[in-house]
Write a protein that holds these residues in place. Structure first.
Motif, short mmCIF file in Angstrom:
data_model
loop_
_atom_site.label_atom_id
_atom_site.label_comp_id
_atom_site.label_asym_id
_atom_site.label_seq_id
_atom_site.Cartn_x
_atom_site.Cartn_y
_atom_site.Cartn_z
N THR A 88 -4.44 -6.57 -3.97
CA THR A 88 -5.71 -7.14 -4.05
C THR A 88 -6.05 -7.28 -2.12
OG1 THR A 88 -5.30 -8.55 -5.66
CG2 THR A 88 -7.31 -9.53 -4.55
N ARG A 89 -5.36 -8.09 -1.56
CA ARG A 89 -5.85 -8.05 -0.08
C ARG A 89 -6.22 -7.09 0.42
NH1 ARG A 89 -1.31 -11.21 1.72
NH2 ARG A 89 -0.01 -9.54 2.08
N THR A 90 -5.01 -6.00 -0.12
CA THR A 90 -5.02 -4.48 0.52
C THR A 90 -6.34 -3.85 0.23
OG1 THR A 90 -2.46 -4.06 0.68
CG2 THR A 90 -4.12 -1.81 1.08
N ILE A 91 -6.38 -4.11 -0.84
CA ILE A 91 -8.26 -3.44 -1.76
C ILE A 91 -9.08 -3.41 -0.32
CG2 ILE A 91 -10.08 -2.92 -3.65
CD1 ILE A 91 -6.79 -2.84 -4.93
N PHE A 92 -8.95 -5.11 -0.28
CA PHE A 92 -9.91 -5.85 -0.06
C PHE A 92 -10.66 -5.58 1.53
CE2 PHE A 92 -11.64 -9.58 2.21
CZ PHE A 92 -12.42 -9.88 1.78
N LEU A 93 -8.73 -5.61 2.15
CA LEU A 93 -9.30 -4.87 3.75
C LEU A 93 -9.67 -3.45 3.85
CD1 LEU A 93 -6.31 -7.18 5.25
CD2 LEU A 93 -8.73 -7.47 5.33
N LEU A 94 -9.42 -3.66 3.10
CA LEU A 94 -10.22 -1.91 3.08
C LEU A 94 -11.41 -1.67 3.22
CD1 LEU A 94 -7.21 0.61 1.41
CD2 LEU A 94 -8.11 0.36 3.27
N GLN A 125 -14.00 -14.31 -5.18
CA GLN A 125 -13.02 -15.21 -5.58
C GLN A 125 -12.29 -16.63 -4.70
OE1 GLN A 125 -12.37 -14.42 -9.63
NE2 GLN A 125 -14.77 -14.26 -10.23
N HIS A 126 -11.14 -15.67 -4.32
CA HIS A 126 -9.64 -16.58 -4.10
C HIS A 126 -9.78 -17.13 -2.70
CE1 HIS A 126 -5.64 -16.85 -3.33
NE2 HIS A 126 -5.68 -16.79 -2.33
N MET A 142 -3.21 -14.24 -1.13
CA MET A 142 -3.52 -13.01 -2.54
C MET A 142 -2.35 -12.22 -2.54
SD MET A 142 -6.96 -12.05 -1.38
CE MET A 142 -8.47 -13.12 -0.51
N PRO A 143 -1.97 -11.70 -4.13
CA PRO A 143 -1.57 -10.69 -3.34
C PRO A 143 -1.78 -9.51 -3.09
CG PRO A 143 -2.07 -11.40 -5.82
CD PRO A 143 -2.94 -12.10 -4.99
#
Length: 183
Positions: free
Chosen positions: A136-142, A173-174, A132-133
């Motif tokens: 996006t990864r940081t936001i998802f993990l937060l 989605q990813h 993932m970008p």
């Protein structure tokens, strides 16, 4: 002054006879003690243990001087055992415990194939996260791991709440696409 050995032996015999009589009397009290505990304790499996605790305490304390009040002495000991049990249960919060229902929570299935499949899925999810970008990864993990609210993430990253929501949707989605490729 030297005491008479025969008198000492007679006193010893009297004490042994008194101990023996008290032991027989206490053994005869087993049934009434069980009934006493059954009326006061909801868990019938504990009653026998409580009776044994009474007998243990009677053995440690020794016999009373007079057998006239033996029943009172025995039941006073039983009341003490019951009070100690109650205090222990309060301290340990025994009534707050709930028995685990395996139908409701599932059993402990340590099937090696299930464990291997779980590890494989975990590694696949970690690999998908790494593709993932970064933002996006940081936001998802937060959101998913740290449990932060969208608004808190938006403030921390410096973007709008709407943008945070879109990053989380993209990340989901990813992950779903990569989960489909693994199958």
């Amino acid at each position: 002054m030297i005491s008479d050995p025969r008198a000492a032996m007679a006193d010893g015999d009297d004490e042994a006879a008194r101990n023996d009589a008290f032991t027989r009397h206490a053994a005869a009290m087993r049934g009434p003690l069980l009934a006493y505990f059954r009326r006061r304790v909801h868990d019938a499996t504990e009653c026998e243990d409580l009776v044994q605790e009474v007998f243990l305490r009677l053995t440690i304390r020794g016999t009373p001087d007079h057998l006239d009040g033996a029943n009172g002495y025995i039941f006073q000991t039983a009341a003490s055992v019951l009070a100690d049990r109650h205090r222990r249960r309060l301290v340990r919060h025994a009534d707050d415990h709930v028995v685990m229902d395996t139908d409701m929570h599932g059993g402990s299935d340590f099937d090696p194939h299930r464990i291997a499949a779980g590890r494989q899925a975990l590694f696949a999810a970690a690999a998908a996260l790494l593709t993932m970008p970064e933002r996006t990864r940081t936001i998802f993990l937060l959101k998913r791991l740290d449990g932060l609210r969208y608004q808190d993430i938006a403030v921390q990253i410096g973007i709008s709440v709407s943008a945070v929501e879109k990053h989380v949707v993209r990340a989901m989605q990813h992950l779903m696409i990569h989960a489909g490729e693994e199958r």
